[in-house]
Scaffold this motif. Structure first.
Motif, mmCIF file in Angstrom:
data_model
loop_
_atom_site.group_PDB
_atom_site.id
_atom_site.type_symbol
_atom_site.label_atom_id
_atom_site.label_comp_id
_atom_site.label_asym_id
_atom_site.label_seq_id
_atom_site.Cartn_x
_atom_site.Cartn_y
_atom_site.Cartn_z
ATOM 1 N N LYS A 127 6.163 0.492 10.145
ATOM 2 C CA LYS A 127 4.958 1.239 9.790
ATOM 3 C C LYS A 127 4.774 1.294 8.270
ATOM 4 O O LYS A 127 3.662 1.123 7.753
ATOM 5 C CB LYS A 127 5.037 2.664 10.364
ATOM 6 C CG LYS A 127 3.758 3.474 10.141
ATOM 7 C CD LYS A 127 3.866 4.866 10.727
ATOM 8 C CE LYS A 127 2.585 5.670 10.466
ATOM 9 N NZ LYS A 127 2.691 7.059 10.947
ATOM 10 N N GLU A 128 5.876 1.516 7.569
ATOM 11 C CA GLU A 128 5.821 1.587 6.108
ATOM 12 C C GLU A 128 5.399 0.243 5.513
ATOM 13 O O GLU A 128 4.589 0.181 4.587
ATOM 14 C CB GLU A 128 7.197 1.988 5.569
ATOM 15 C CG GLU A 128 7.178 2.417 4.116
ATOM 16 C CD GLU A 128 8.546 2.881 3.657
ATOM 17 O OE1 GLU A 128 9.308 2.014 3.183
ATOM 18 O OE2 GLU A 128 8.858 4.073 3.784
ATOM 19 N N GLN A 131 1.718 -0.275 5.845
ATOM 20 C CA GLN A 131 0.967 0.512 4.857
ATOM 21 C C GLN A 131 1.009 -0.160 3.478
ATOM 22 O O GLN A 131 -0.002 -0.221 2.776
ATOM 23 C CB GLN A 131 1.547 1.933 4.761
ATOM 24 C CG GLN A 131 1.272 2.783 5.995
ATOM 25 C CD GLN A 131 2.041 4.100 5.980
ATOM 26 O OE1 GLN A 131 3.048 4.250 5.274
ATOM 27 N NE2 GLN A 131 1.590 5.060 6.774
ATOM 28 N N LYS A 135 -2.119 -1.838 1.329
ATOM 29 C CA LYS A 135 -2.364 -1.485 -0.072
ATOM 30 C C LYS A 135 -2.417 -2.749 -0.933
ATOM 31 O O LYS A 135 -3.284 -2.898 -1.791
ATOM 32 C CB LYS A 135 -1.243 -0.558 -0.568
ATOM 33 C CG LYS A 135 -1.268 -0.234 -2.049
ATOM 34 C CD LYS A 135 -2.262 0.836 -2.381
ATOM 35 C CE LYS A 135 -2.123 1.276 -3.829
ATOM 36 N NZ LYS A 135 -3.161 2.207 -4.235
#
Length: 265
Positions: A127-128, A131, A135
């Motif tokens: 999940k990180e 993200q 970005k």
């Protein structure tokens, strides 16, 4: 100017190498939301000043405050996490990684860097990473580098590497970015792109910039105020037009040029 409007304050800063003062009793303030230019003849202390602010050198005397916090001598990796970043005259990229991968490497303390977290909490790591990738893609689109997203960074031109380095500052939401000769070795077209990106980051994202630059036309287009350094301290501060007309500034540049000419004979 009230205290809260200053993002950086330098008080009586000096740096000696042996008996020689590279920076001598230098004081200046940088206001939040500005693009400040720093110019001066070669050897006037500009790069040493940046090294002192960014934690690459420790001052012999004086103080540096960032957002009213004393950061004098704080190492660069700690300042990075506070939002104070410095780019170098030569861009430092991971040559064997793509543009996208270079950007994804920037954020500190990623969960995937910890072996136990990676093994025990793979969903968290995944999940990180998603993200961070989102970005990075946003940054690539902002800088108009979409066509180079999967290109190895080592294959980029000098100007494209500078854009990538600017993108790396966006991955951590920088507050103050020190740009060291951002235009060096960059063609006119890419210099215009770099200038546009800096102006957009300033206006749309609220970044504060301080840049060393020898291209006076670029400084005139980008910066207000402009700080002129000479012999390790601030000689003059004003608009680019005021700088061009100031007699002390003219003497500082022409005086050195005349001295060099005299040394030839």
């Amino acid at each position: 100017m009230n205290e809260s409007s200053e993002i950086l304050s330098i008080n009586n800063l000096s740096k000696y190498f042996g008996g020689l003062a590279a920076v001598a009793n230098c004081s200046l303030k940088i206001k939040k939301g500005t693009i400040t230019g720093v110019i001066g003849p070669n050897g006037s202390g500009k790069t040493t000043l940046f090294n002192l602010i960014a934690g690459n050198l420790k001052p012999s005397e004086g103080k540096v405050f960032f957002n009213n916090e004393d950061i004098t001598g704080t190492p660069s990796y700690e300042l990075f996490s506070k939002g104070l970043l410095r780019t170098f005259q030569i861009a430092h990229e991971f040559t064997n990684l793509t543009v996208l991968e270079n950007l994804m490497m920037v954020p500190n303390h990623q969960s995937g860097e910890n072996l136990m977290t990676a093994l025990l909490k793979p969903k968290l790591v995944e999940k990180e990473e998603e993200q961070i990738m989102a970005k990075a893609i946003e940054v690539i689109e902002f800088l108009n580098l979409k066509h180079l997203a999967n290109e190895l960074a080592g294959n980029l031109s000098g100007g494209q590497k500078k854009l990538l380095e600017l993108g790396r500052t966006m991955m951590v939401d920088a507050k103050l970015v020190l740009l060291d000769e951002v235009g060096a070795g960059v063609n006119r077209t890419l210099l215009k792109d770099l200038g546009t990106a800096i102006l957009r980051l300033n206006k749309e994202k609220g970044y504060t910039f301080c840049m060393i630059e020898h291209d006076i036309d670029f400084i005139s287009r980008m910066c207000n105020p402009v700080i002129v350094m000479s012999e390790g301290s601030v000689l003059f501060e004003g608009t680019s037009d005021e700088v061009k007309k100031n007699e002390k500034v003219i003497d500082s540049y022409l005086g050195r040029a005349n001295k060099k000419n005299q040394e030839k004979y």
